[in-house]
Design a protein around this motif. Sequence first.
Motif, mmCIF file in Angstrom:
data_model
loop_
_atom_site.group_PDB
_atom_site.id
_atom_site.type_symbol
_atom_site.label_atom_id
_atom_site.label_comp_id
_atom_site.label_asym_id
_atom_site.label_seq_id
_atom_site.Cartn_x
_atom_site.Cartn_y
_atom_site.Cartn_z
ATOM 1 N N PRO A 25 45.278 68.970 -4.335
ATOM 2 C CA PRO A 25 45.834 67.532 -4.686
ATOM 3 C C PRO A 25 47.245 67.781 -4.625
ATOM 4 O O PRO A 25 48.041 66.475 -4.432
ATOM 5 C CB PRO A 25 45.340 67.448 -6.311
ATOM 6 C CG PRO A 25 45.053 68.850 -6.652
ATOM 7 C CD PRO A 25 44.787 69.665 -5.355
ATOM 8 N N TYR A 26 48.082 68.809 -4.825
ATOM 9 C CA TYR A 26 49.569 68.955 -4.368
ATOM 10 C C TYR A 26 49.727 68.255 -3.144
ATOM 11 O O TYR A 26 51.030 68.086 -2.976
ATOM 12 C CB TYR A 26 49.934 70.350 -4.710
ATOM 13 C CG TYR A 26 49.211 71.258 -3.927
ATOM 14 C CD1 TYR A 26 49.478 71.512 -2.651
ATOM 15 C CD2 TYR A 26 48.130 71.928 -4.284
ATOM 16 C CE1 TYR A 26 49.193 72.701 -2.032
ATOM 17 C CE2 TYR A 26 47.298 72.612 -3.651
ATOM 18 C CZ TYR A 26 47.952 73.225 -2.539
ATOM 19 O OH TYR A 26 47.214 74.210 -1.566
ATOM 20 N N ILE A 27 48.956 68.247 -2.117
ATOM 21 C CA ILE A 27 49.185 67.823 -0.720
ATOM 22 C C ILE A 27 49.011 66.267 -0.718
ATOM 23 O O ILE A 27 49.786 65.422 -0.250
ATOM 24 C CB ILE A 27 48.567 68.678 0.422
ATOM 25 C CG1 ILE A 27 48.830 70.020 0.295
ATOM 26 C CG2 ILE A 27 48.607 67.741 1.765
ATOM 27 C CD1 ILE A 27 48.012 70.767 1.373
ATOM 28 N N TRP A 28 47.686 65.890 -1.137
ATOM 29 C CA TRP A 28 47.309 64.623 -1.010
ATOM 30 C C TRP A 28 47.813 63.444 -1.992
ATOM 31 O O TRP A 28 47.949 62.572 -1.574
ATOM 32 C CB TRP A 28 45.714 64.661 -0.978
ATOM 33 C CG TRP A 28 45.415 65.249 0.416
ATOM 34 C CD1 TRP A 28 45.093 66.500 0.625
ATOM 35 C CD2 TRP A 28 45.476 64.594 1.805
ATOM 36 N NE1 TRP A 28 44.920 66.911 1.868
ATOM 37 C CE2 TRP A 28 45.176 65.695 2.702
ATOM 38 C CE3 TRP A 28 45.720 63.504 1.977
ATOM 39 C CZ2 TRP A 28 44.929 65.330 3.902
ATOM 40 C CZ3 TRP A 28 45.655 63.190 3.396
ATOM 41 C CH2 TRP A 28 45.351 64.160 4.318
ATOM 42 N N VAL A 29 48.122 63.853 -3.298
ATOM 43 C CA VAL A 29 48.694 62.941 -4.125
ATOM 44 C C VAL A 29 49.827 62.404 -3.360
ATOM 45 O O VAL A 29 50.121 61.068 -3.613
ATOM 46 C CB VAL A 29 48.547 63.465 -5.561
ATOM 47 C CG1 VAL A 29 49.412 62.352 -6.460
ATOM 48 C CG2 VAL A 29 47.329 63.841 -6.178
ATOM 49 N N PRO A 30 50.925 63.303 -3.208
ATOM 50 C CA PRO A 30 52.190 62.800 -2.660
ATOM 51 C C PRO A 30 51.992 61.826 -1.549
ATOM 52 O O PRO A 30 52.445 60.864 -1.156
ATOM 53 C CB PRO A 30 53.130 63.895 -2.374
ATOM 54 C CG PRO A 30 52.455 65.019 -3.423
ATOM 55 C CD PRO A 30 50.848 64.715 -3.424
ATOM 56 N N ILE A 31 51.045 62.241 -0.585
ATOM 57 C CA ILE A 31 50.867 61.626 0.802
ATOM 58 C C ILE A 31 50.528 60.148 0.333
ATOM 59 O O ILE A 31 50.891 59.592 1.070
ATOM 60 C CB ILE A 31 49.832 62.363 1.540
ATOM 61 C CG1 ILE A 31 50.402 63.619 2.187
ATOM 62 C CG2 ILE A 31 49.463 61.309 2.910
ATOM 63 C CD1 ILE A 31 49.290 64.344 3.186
#
Length: 135
Positions: A25-31
């Motif tokens: 999630p640390y990659i996709w939430v910001p994206i």
Amino acid sequence: MKIFNVVFCVLFVLFAALQFNDPDPYIWVPIYLYGAIFCALAVAGKYYKGWYLFGILAALTYAVYLFFAKDGVLSWMTEHQAENIAGTMKAEKPWIEDTREFFGLFIIVIVLLVNFVNTGQKSAKKMRKKMMKIR
């Protein structure tokens, strides 16, 4: 354009919320929040052409990586006969997860590209108005 951006702002926030059960999630939430923020700004009439371009290039770069990764989209299409990626929301197969992520990036690229083009059209309109005033 406002309705377009409101819809995608809401969708990107929902997509970001759904990422909390994802392994990364640390990659996709910001994206997804990146897309949501710039859609919200567009609704407010604020356009940032450079930031759209940055987001488009970053998402395309990651999408190319996911396409050619060991268990990426190409693997899904050729080795796994493009099996259903929507069958279950819990993807135990890495090629399904990478393919879903690829299409998420594709959606972000399209939305940012639409706003990027719209910004260019707004700039051209302003320039034409200024030219008309000069004459």
